[in-house]
Motif scaffolding. Structure first.
Motif, PDB file in Angstrom:
ATOM      1  N   VAL A  61       0.843  -1.185   0.000  1.00 53.46           N
ATOM      2  CA  VAL A  61       0.000   0.000   0.000  1.00 53.46           C
ATOM      3  C   VAL A  61       0.886   1.245   0.000  1.00 53.46           C
ATOM      4  O   VAL A  61       1.889   1.306   0.710  1.00 53.46           O
ATOM      5  CB  VAL A  61      -0.961   0.018   1.212  1.00 53.46           C
ATOM      6  CG1 VAL A  61      -0.207   0.026   2.541  1.00 53.46           C
ATOM      7  CG2 VAL A  61      -1.911   1.209   1.133  1.00 53.46           C
ATOM      8  N   LEU A  81      -0.910  -1.080   9.464  1.00 57.90           N
ATOM      9  CA  LEU A  81      -1.137  -1.601   8.110  1.00 57.90           C
ATOM     10  C   LEU A  81      -0.075  -2.624   7.716  1.00 57.90           C
ATOM     11  O   LEU A  81      -0.348  -3.561   6.967  1.00 57.90           O
ATOM     12  CB  LEU A  81      -1.137  -0.453   7.100  1.00 57.90           C
ATOM     13  CG  LEU A  81      -2.140   0.682   7.314  1.00 57.90           C
ATOM     14  CD1 LEU A  81      -2.066   1.673   6.160  1.00 57.90           C
ATOM     15  CD2 LEU A  81      -3.555   0.167   7.490  1.00 57.90           C
ATOM     16  N   ASP A  84      -0.160  -6.581   7.581  1.00 53.45           N
ATOM     17  CA  ASP A  84      -0.710  -7.313   6.436  1.00 53.45           C
ATOM     18  C   ASP A  84       0.093  -7.170   5.157  1.00 53.45           C
ATOM     19  O   ASP A  84      -0.008  -8.028   4.271  1.00 53.45           O
ATOM     20  CB  ASP A  84      -2.131  -6.822   6.131  1.00 53.45           C
ATOM     21  CG  ASP A  84      -3.117  -7.154   7.224  1.00 53.45           C
ATOM     22  OD1 ASP A  84      -2.912  -8.163   7.924  1.00 53.45           O
ATOM     23  OD2 ASP A  84      -4.096  -6.403   7.375  1.00 53.45           O
ATOM     24  N   VAL A  87       4.490  -1.311   3.257  1.00 52.57           N
ATOM     25  CA  VAL A  87       3.934   0.042   3.282  1.00 52.57           C
ATOM     26  C   VAL A  87       4.926   1.022   2.667  1.00 52.57           C
ATOM     27  O   VAL A  87       6.118   1.019   3.009  1.00 52.57           O
ATOM     28  CB  VAL A  87       3.598   0.480   4.722  1.00 52.57           C
ATOM     29  CG1 VAL A  87       3.118   1.926   4.739  1.00 52.57           C
ATOM     30  CG2 VAL A  87       2.544  -0.439   5.329  1.00 52.57           C
ATOM     31  N   LEU A 278      -7.837   7.329   9.294  1.00 54.99           N
ATOM     32  CA  LEU A 278      -6.635   6.509   9.215  1.00 54.99           C
ATOM     33  C   LEU A 278      -5.895   6.487  10.544  1.00 54.99           C
ATOM     34  O   LEU A 278      -5.362   5.454  10.960  1.00 54.99           O
ATOM     35  CB  LEU A 278      -5.719   7.023   8.109  1.00 54.99           C
ATOM     36  CG  LEU A 278      -4.350   6.331   7.969  1.00 54.99           C
ATOM     37  CD1 LEU A 278      -4.518   4.849   7.675  1.00 54.99           C
ATOM     38  CD2 LEU A 278      -3.528   7.000   6.879  1.00 54.99           C
ATOM     39  N   PRO A 282      -6.898   2.730  12.501  1.00 52.92           N
ATOM     40  CA  PRO A 282      -6.098   2.068  11.462  1.00 52.92           C
ATOM     41  C   PRO A 282      -6.455   0.596  11.284  1.00 52.92           C
ATOM     42  O   PRO A 282      -6.314   0.055  10.185  1.00 52.92           O
ATOM     43  CB  PRO A 282      -4.655   2.237  11.960  1.00 52.92           C
ATOM     44  CG  PRO A 282      -4.780   2.487  13.435  1.00 52.92           C
ATOM     45  CD  PRO A 282      -6.063   3.246  13.598  1.00 52.92           C
ATOM     46  N   GLU A 283      -6.938  -0.053  12.345  1.00 55.97           N
ATOM     47  CA  GLU A 283      -7.320  -1.469  12.218  1.00 55.97           C
ATOM     48  C   GLU A 283      -8.509  -1.622  11.273  1.00 55.97           C
ATOM     49  O   GLU A 283      -8.576  -2.589  10.496  1.00 55.97           O
ATOM     50  CB  GLU A 283      -7.650  -2.066  13.590  1.00 55.97           C
ATOM     51  CG  GLU A 283      -6.455  -2.126  14.545  1.00 55.97           C
ATOM     52  CD  GLU A 283      -6.176  -0.798  15.222  1.00 55.97           C
ATOM     53  OE1 GLU A 283      -7.006   0.138  15.077  1.00 55.97           O
ATOM     54  OE2 GLU A 283      -5.123  -0.687  15.887  1.00 55.97           O
ATOM     55  N   ALA A 286      -7.202  -1.178   7.817  1.00 58.56           N
ATOM     56  CA  ALA A 286      -6.518  -2.402   7.416  1.00 58.56           C
ATOM     57  C   ALA A 286      -7.515  -3.466   6.975  1.00 58.56           C
ATOM     58  O   ALA A 286      -7.276  -4.198   6.001  1.00 58.56           O
ATOM     59  CB  ALA A 286      -5.659  -2.927   8.571  1.00 58.56           C
ATOM     60  N   LEU A 289      -8.625  -2.666   3.514  1.00 63.70           N
ATOM     61  CA  LEU A 289      -7.569  -2.961   2.546  1.00 63.70           C
ATOM     62  C   LEU A 289      -7.509  -4.453   2.217  1.00 63.70           C
ATOM     63  O   LEU A 289      -7.174  -4.836   1.089  1.00 63.70           O
ATOM     64  CB  LEU A 289      -6.212  -2.501   3.094  1.00 63.70           C
ATOM     65  CG  LEU A 289      -5.912  -0.999   3.038  1.00 63.70           C
ATOM     66  CD1 LEU A 289      -4.629  -0.687   3.798  1.00 63.70           C
ATOM     67  CD2 LEU A 289      -5.805  -0.506   1.596  1.00 63.70           C
ATOM     68  N   ARG A 290      -7.828  -5.290   3.186  1.00 63.99           N
ATOM     69  CA  ARG A 290      -7.775  -6.749   2.945  1.00 63.99           C
ATOM     70  C   ARG A 290      -8.733  -7.172   1.844  1.00 63.99           C
ATOM     71  O   ARG A 290      -8.516  -8.200   1.197  1.00 63.99           O
ATOM     72  CB  ARG A 290      -8.090  -7.504   4.229  1.00 63.99           C
ATOM     73  CG  ARG A 290      -6.989  -7.422   5.266  1.00 63.99           C
ATOM     74  CD  ARG A 290      -7.288  -8.250   6.499  1.00 63.99           C
ATOM     75  NE  ARG A 290      -6.520  -7.732   7.629  1.00 63.99           N
ATOM     76  CZ  ARG A 290      -7.052  -7.231   8.730  1.00 63.99           C
ATOM     77  NH1 ARG A 290      -8.374  -7.196   8.873  1.00 63.99           N
ATOM     78  NH2 ARG A 290      -6.291  -6.776   9.690  1.00 63.99           N
TER      79      ARG A 290
END
Length: 294
Positions: A61, A81, A84, A87, A278, A282-283, A286, A289-290
């Motif tokens: 990302v 992030l 996973d 970054v 963000l 953030p979790e 994330a 994003l998955r």
């Protein structure tokens, strides 16, 4: 040799101001030793500093920050992030940080889109998800689709519609700009964030940063909406639009129509978050994003 355009103004009020901001950034970046600086990239908008940290096996990302934010202020969120995926963080030229300290005369979001087109192949050789927060989302949309962009995540996004401005926003931002101190920065954070009984304790670093920015930097306004033609180019790219349930600038209701009309996308609501989703959750970011990895 890269030709840097004529400049209108420096970000910093003085050389001492620039040194103070840079010192804060280096200190914050040092809190994540795994985040390493990439070689400085010369671009049409001046030298650009990017950073990279390894991470999980997901698609990397690239985070484009919002106004007055940068890689250093994003370290805590980016570490979440990285559980996973790798970054990449970039300091936008013309914003407080470690990239070019001057703003291009008359630079529009479209110019930043061209800057991203130029930068991307020079900092990655594999596709990335571009996560644009606020101003960063508008820049992502203004860039050109290419094989290095696996998807767009537009978070609290500018560019789709005008920001909501109210008397309350003026009461939060003007005192911070005119009288920067702990109290006015706290008030701005409270306005930008979702409801939290411990916001002052949670965002002590952000409070310190915002006070520093108001004292030492010249801020600029939220980007205006992009031309609709910019959106059509992304019709075949996976896109997620998300915002905080308490975002007063780009609320779910404000974004719903433009996101559906221009991007054929539903707005995902991050409950309890404000304009700093963000950094607040953030979790949850994330988790969104998955979905690109599925």
């Amino acid at each position: 040799m890269t030709v840097v355009p004529l400049r209108a103004a420096r970000v910093y009020r003085s050389e001492n101001s620039e040194r103070s901001v840079h010192a804060w950034c280096h200190k914050a970046l040092s809190q994540w030793p795994e985040l390493g600086p990439l070689p400085l990239v010369e671009t049409r908008m001046g030298p650009t500093q990017a950073f990279r940290a390894s991470g999980g096996s997901g698609t990397p990302v690239l985070v484009l920050s919002g106004t007055n934010l940068n890689a250093a202020t994003t370290v805590p969120a980016a570490r979440a992030l990285a559980a996973d995926r790798p970054v990449l963080l970039v300091d936008l030229p013309g914003q407080p940080g470690l990239s070019c300290s001057q703003r291009t005369a008359g630079a529009r979001t479209e110019a930043y889109g061209a800057w991203l087109d130029e930068l991307l192949p020079r900092i990655t050789d594999r596709p990335v998800i571009v996560l644009g927060h606020s101003r960063g989302a508008a820049i992502a949309l203004a860039s050109t689709p290419n094989p290095l962009v696996a998807g767009l995540m537009l978070l609290n996004p500018a560019g789709l519609t005008a920001a909501g401005v109210s008397s309350e926003s003026m009461r939060a931002t003007l005192p911070w700009m005119l009288h920067p101190n702990e109290q006015t920065s706290n008030r701005l954070i409270e306005f930008l964030s979702g409801p939290s009984e411990t916001a002052c304790e949670e965002y002590s670093s952000e409070r310190e940063w915002l006070t520093l920015v108001a004292r030492h930097c010249r801020t600029n306004t939220t980007p205006t909406p992009l031309n609709a033609e910019a959106f059509r180019a992304w019709s075949t790219t996976p896109i997620t639009v998300a915002t905080g349930s308490h975002d007063r600038f780009f609320s779910p209701a404000r974004l719903h129509g433009p996101a559906r009309r221009f991007l054929d996308a539903e707005v995902r609501t991050i409950e309890g978050a404000g304009h700093l989703a963000l950094h607040e959750q953030p979790e949850k970011v994330a988790e969104l994003l998955r979905e690109f990895d599925a």
